[in-house]
Design a protein around this motif. Structure first.
Motif, mmCIF file in Angstrom:
data_model
loop_
_atom_site.group_PDB
_atom_site.id
_atom_site.type_symbol
_atom_site.label_atom_id
_atom_site.label_comp_id
_atom_site.label_asym_id
_atom_site.label_seq_id
_atom_site.Cartn_x
_atom_site.Cartn_y
_atom_site.Cartn_z
ATOM 1 N N VAL A 9 -146.824 31.012 -62.894
ATOM 2 C CA VAL A 9 -145.343 30.680 -62.516
ATOM 3 C C VAL A 9 -145.271 31.254 -61.011
ATOM 4 O O VAL A 9 -146.010 32.359 -60.376
ATOM 5 N N LEU A 10 -145.429 30.440 -60.635
ATOM 6 C CA LEU A 10 -144.891 31.040 -58.543
ATOM 7 C C LEU A 10 -144.623 30.821 -57.806
ATOM 8 O O LEU A 10 -143.614 30.381 -58.772
ATOM 9 N N SER A 11 -144.176 32.325 -56.955
ATOM 10 C CA SER A 11 -142.854 32.431 -56.328
ATOM 11 C C SER A 11 -143.255 32.205 -55.384
ATOM 12 O O SER A 11 -144.623 32.975 -54.139
ATOM 13 N N CYS A 12 -142.828 32.288 -53.428
ATOM 14 C CA CYS A 12 -142.612 32.613 -52.132
ATOM 15 C C CYS A 12 -141.497 33.624 -52.119
ATOM 16 O O CYS A 12 -140.742 32.656 -52.183
ATOM 17 N N ALA A 13 -141.604 34.287 -51.019
ATOM 18 C CA ALA A 13 -140.880 35.322 -50.712
ATOM 19 C C ALA A 13 -141.104 35.749 -49.612
ATOM 20 O O ALA A 13 -142.638 36.488 -49.338
ATOM 21 N N PRO A 14 -140.781 36.534 -47.944
ATOM 22 C CA PRO A 14 -141.208 36.659 -46.587
ATOM 23 C C PRO A 14 -141.500 38.026 -47.829
ATOM 24 O O PRO A 14 -142.319 38.717 -46.586
ATOM 25 N N THR A 15 -141.519 38.673 -48.892
ATOM 26 C CA THR A 15 -142.422 40.254 -49.436
ATOM 27 C C THR A 15 -143.404 40.025 -50.414
ATOM 28 O O THR A 15 -142.696 39.442 -51.172
ATOM 29 N N ALA A 16 -144.038 41.137 -51.406
ATOM 30 C CA ALA A 16 -144.719 40.749 -51.904
ATOM 31 C C ALA A 16 -144.002 40.976 -53.307
ATOM 32 O O ALA A 16 -144.336 39.928 -54.540
ATOM 33 N N ARG A 17 -143.022 42.469 -52.942
ATOM 34 C CA ARG A 17 -142.844 42.499 -54.034
ATOM 35 C C ARG A 17 -141.595 41.793 -54.620
ATOM 36 O O ARG A 17 -141.553 41.369 -55.535
ATOM 37 N N GLY A 18 -141.107 41.266 -53.832
ATOM 38 C CA GLY A 18 -139.578 39.943 -53.417
ATOM 39 C C GLY A 18 -140.021 39.284 -54.399
ATOM 40 O O GLY A 18 -139.549 38.054 -55.216
ATOM 41 N N ALA A 19 -141.737 37.632 -53.651
ATOM 42 C CA ALA A 19 -142.230 37.578 -54.708
ATOM 43 C C ALA A 19 -142.115 37.329 -56.282
ATOM 44 O O ALA A 19 -142.183 36.814 -57.107
ATOM 45 N N TRP A 20 -142.783 39.015 -56.283
ATOM 46 C CA TRP A 20 -143.207 38.915 -57.836
ATOM 47 C C TRP A 20 -141.834 39.465 -58.990
ATOM 48 O O TRP A 20 -141.978 38.520 -59.765
ATOM 49 N N LEU A 21 -140.698 40.312 -58.265
ATOM 50 C CA LEU A 21 -139.359 39.979 -59.033
ATOM 51 C C LEU A 21 -138.973 38.455 -59.923
ATOM 52 O O LEU A 21 -138.661 37.451 -60.121
ATOM 53 N N LEU A 22 -138.898 37.739 -58.244
ATOM 54 C CA LEU A 22 -138.887 35.831 -58.443
ATOM 55 C C LEU A 22 -139.303 35.770 -59.633
ATOM 56 O O LEU A 22 -138.984 34.656 -60.199
ATOM 57 N N ALA A 23 -140.994 35.543 -59.693
ATOM 58 C CA ALA A 23 -141.851 35.155 -60.528
ATOM 59 C C ALA A 23 -140.768 35.997 -61.852
ATOM 60 O O ALA A 23 -141.328 34.433 -63.226
ATOM 61 N N ARG A 24 -141.182 36.981 -62.015
ATOM 62 C CA ARG A 24 -140.330 37.025 -63.502
ATOM 63 C C ARG A 24 -138.984 36.732 -63.867
ATOM 64 O O ARG A 24 -139.127 36.694 -64.828
ATOM 65 N N GLY A 25 -138.147 36.732 -62.464
ATOM 66 C CA GLY A 25 -137.124 35.354 -63.099
ATOM 67 C C GLY A 25 -137.143 34.690 -63.097
ATOM 68 O O GLY A 25 -135.908 34.227 -63.436
ATOM 69 N N GLY A 26 -138.548 33.835 -62.902
ATOM 70 C CA GLY A 26 -138.696 32.272 -63.523
ATOM 71 C C GLY A 26 -138.925 31.888 -62.626
ATOM 72 O O GLY A 26 -139.208 29.866 -62.581
ATOM 73 N N GLY A 27 -139.555 32.061 -61.162
ATOM 74 C CA GLY A 27 -140.164 31.315 -60.182
ATOM 75 C C GLY A 27 -139.124 30.925 -59.268
ATOM 76 O O GLY A 27 -137.658 30.778 -59.225
ATOM 77 N N GLY A 28 -139.506 29.616 -58.359
ATOM 78 C CA GLY A 28 -138.656 29.368 -57.425
ATOM 79 C C GLY A 28 -139.396 30.450 -55.299
ATOM 80 O O GLY A 28 -139.788 30.700 -55.517
ATOM 81 N N ARG A 29 -138.709 29.377 -54.454
ATOM 82 C CA ARG A 29 -139.623 29.689 -53.138
ATOM 83 C C ARG A 29 -137.817 30.473 -52.018
ATOM 84 O O ARG A 29 -137.058 29.633 -52.165
ATOM 85 N N VAL A 30 -138.098 31.526 -51.470
ATOM 86 C CA VAL A 30 -137.103 31.550 -50.539
ATOM 87 C C VAL A 30 -138.109 31.565 -48.908
ATOM 88 O O VAL A 30 -138.738 33.002 -49.042
ATOM 89 N N LEU A 31 -137.419 31.477 -48.169
ATOM 90 C CA LEU A 31 -138.256 31.406 -47.096
ATOM 91 C C LEU A 31 -137.668 32.914 -45.399
ATOM 92 O O LEU A 31 -138.331 33.002 -45.406
ATOM 93 N N GLY A 32 -135.776 32.902 -45.883
ATOM 94 C CA GLY A 32 -135.163 33.520 -45.396
ATOM 95 C C GLY A 32 -135.249 35.001 -46.448
ATOM 96 O O GLY A 32 -134.368 35.276 -46.954
ATOM 97 N N MET A 33 -135.018 36.572 -45.352
ATOM 98 C CA MET A 33 -135.041 37.295 -45.794
ATOM 99 C C MET A 33 -133.434 37.659 -46.306
ATOM 100 O O MET A 33 -133.687 38.228 -47.699
ATOM 101 N N ASP A 34 -132.589 36.941 -45.886
ATOM 102 C CA ASP A 34 -131.052 36.834 -45.756
ATOM 103 C C ASP A 34 -131.343 36.416 -47.593
ATOM 104 O O ASP A 34 -130.316 36.727 -48.412
ATOM 105 N N SER A 35 -131.433 35.040 -47.630
ATOM 106 C CA SER A 35 -131.470 34.570 -48.607
ATOM 107 C C SER A 35 -132.324 34.823 -50.033
ATOM 108 O O SER A 35 -132.130 35.502 -51.436
#
Length: 466
Positions: free
Chosen positions: A105-131
């Motif tokens: 399950v891959l996720s991308c985020a501006p922060t590593a912990r943010g990407a980790w939580l997104l992956a645990r929540g099902g994945g997704g790609r987020v490029l902006g901090m507000d999003s």
């Protein structure tokens, strides 16, 4: 289905459809689905798999760190342009995971912990901090490992999401749940600096793979070899190396019927750090290999490496005409036909034309400059034919002129060649001759001396000019 201490910790889709859930005991799961395949959790095997994935990911970035709960964090900020953006990079990472035999399950985020939580929540790609903040605030509190011991208390006060958790008073939350909860929450939202211990590639590469069953067909080993090649590619990129020699050992059964591993060695004409070409070569070698015993394991080793040297791009590149492309073609021919059937010319330091060249395997490194260095530096640059006869042809003489289809007329001055003093001594005078069809020939005349001086010299045809 995977068990740990007689409880289910991982469920396949068919088992889940039968009613098996995480946390059930062995007996209850077997009652719902008697035909289940049960596996005990093996932490050493999990560590090996995580290490293999980490080695493969090093081909995309040198910054790979191990996260909580069997996850890997990679910093791709400096790699996006190289791989064509986030989407293209994610596709390549997914392809690498499939080649390794894993799902991810891959996720991308501006922060590593943010990407980790997104992956645990099902994945997704987020490029902006507000999003990212909006996405994180909707996730349940149970995704944070430090918050799990306090889920009953959080549910009792009506705090169910990370957004509601962030809204609680920080001093009271720290006293109740500890500083680790706030540290992970702040790191995910970019409010603190994230520090990681990056995985370092070892000084040398040697990877092993145990097969799930005895394999009796060599071509069935290609998938396992591809898994090991993925790891070696990551190691080469991390160490900035290119490989010249690769060894694949096919390990056979042990015990009373033990036999030494079958070795497959690839020698590359041009060093490489990509797995596509190596995979093609292994496919050709395995397709021709007949196994003498079943294979139970594979071992891949990089025997010879050198610093990586990226090819320079010309202003007008010719597709398929580079030195690297030709080297890849020769390597593929060697894998298909054998090293003794693909030869190259190797210049020799000898004046005799038939001895001035030898045919050796294309895998052998030759340096023509070494052969030329043994010849005199003032050797005249005289014309040479494009086609040399395998054996000189003796010519007839008519009216004191050499004859080959028609009388030959000498067109050049003589070039004297004397060589082979220790064996097969040759003393010849070479000339360029022209026939009635205006074709040009390379002839030589034997020099006669001593008691044979009264004999008429013989003429031979040694080469043809284009």
């Amino acid at each position: 289905m995977v068990l740990e201490q007689e409880r289910v910790i991982a469920v396949s889709a068919p088992a889940h459809a039968a009613g098996v859930r995480v946390g059930m005991r062995r007996g209850g799961a077997l009652m719902l689905a008697p035909g289940l395949l049960l596996h005990e959790r093996a932490p050493p095997r999990e560590e090996e798999a995580l290490h293999a994935v980490a080695m493969a990911l090093l081909q995309f970035t040198p910054l790979v760190a191990e996260g909580e709960e069997a996850t890997l964090l990679i910093d791709i900020g400096a790699s996006l342009r190289l791989f064509g953006g986030v989407r293209a990079l994610c596709r390549q990472v997914e392809a690498s995971m499939r080649a390794l035999g894993f799902s991810a399950v891959l996720s991308c985020a501006p922060t590593a912990r943010g990407a980790w939580l997104l992956a645990r929540g099902g994945g997704g790609r987020v490029l902006g901090m507000d999003s990212l903040v909006r996405r994180l605030d909707r996730l349940p509190c149970g995704l944070l490992p430090p918050a799990r011991p306090y889920l009953d208390w959080l549910e009792g006060i009506g705090c169910l999401t990370l957004g509601e958790l962030r809204g609680l008073p920080r001093p009271g939350l720290q006293r109740r749940c500890g500083a680790a909860l706030l540290a992970m929450l702040d790191g995910a939202h970019g409010r603190s600096v994230e520090l990681f211990e990056w995985i370092a590639a070892p000084a040398s590469f040697r990877a092993k793979l145990e097969l799930f069953d005895r394999v009796e067909q060599a071509d069935a080993l290609l998938f396992g070899a591809h898994r090991l090649l993925q790891q070696m590619t990551g190691w080469l990129c991390a160490r900035q190396f290119a490989v010249e020699r690769v060894s694949l050992l096919l390990e056979h059964e042990r015990g009373r019927v033990a036999r030494p591993p079958t070795a497959i060695e690839l020698v590359l004409a041009e060093p490489t750090w990509r797995d596509e070409h190596l995979l093609r070569l292994l496919r050709e070698r395995l397709a021709k290999l007949a196994l003498e015993a079943p294979v139970i394991g594979l071992c891949l080793e990089a025997l010879q490496v050198q610093p990586m040297a990226p090819p320079s791009e010309s202003l007008f590149p010719e597709p398929g005409g580079s030195k690297e492309d030709r080297a890849r073609l020769f390597e593929l021919l060697v894998a298909r036909l054998g090293p003794d059937n693909v030869l190259q010319a190797a210049p020799q330091a000898d004046y005799r034309p038939e001895q001035a060249n030898a045919w050796v395997s294309v895998q052998q490194k030759i340096r023509p400059a070494d052969a030329r260095a043994q010849l005199p530096p003032d050797l005249p640059s005289l014309p040479r034919p494009g086609w040399l006869m395998a054996k000189p042809i003796a010519l007839l003489m008519r009216d004191h002129r050499p004859f080959y289809g028609s009388p030959l007329r000498i067109m050049s001055s003589g070039e004297r060649i004397e060589a082979g003093w220790w064996s097969q001594t040759q003393t010849r005078d070479y000339f360029i001759a022209e026939g009635s069809d205006h074709a040009h020939y390379w002839l030589y005349r034997e020099r006669i001396s001593g008691a044979d001086g009264l004999a008429e010299p013989r003429w031979f045809l040694h080469g043809l000019f284009a």
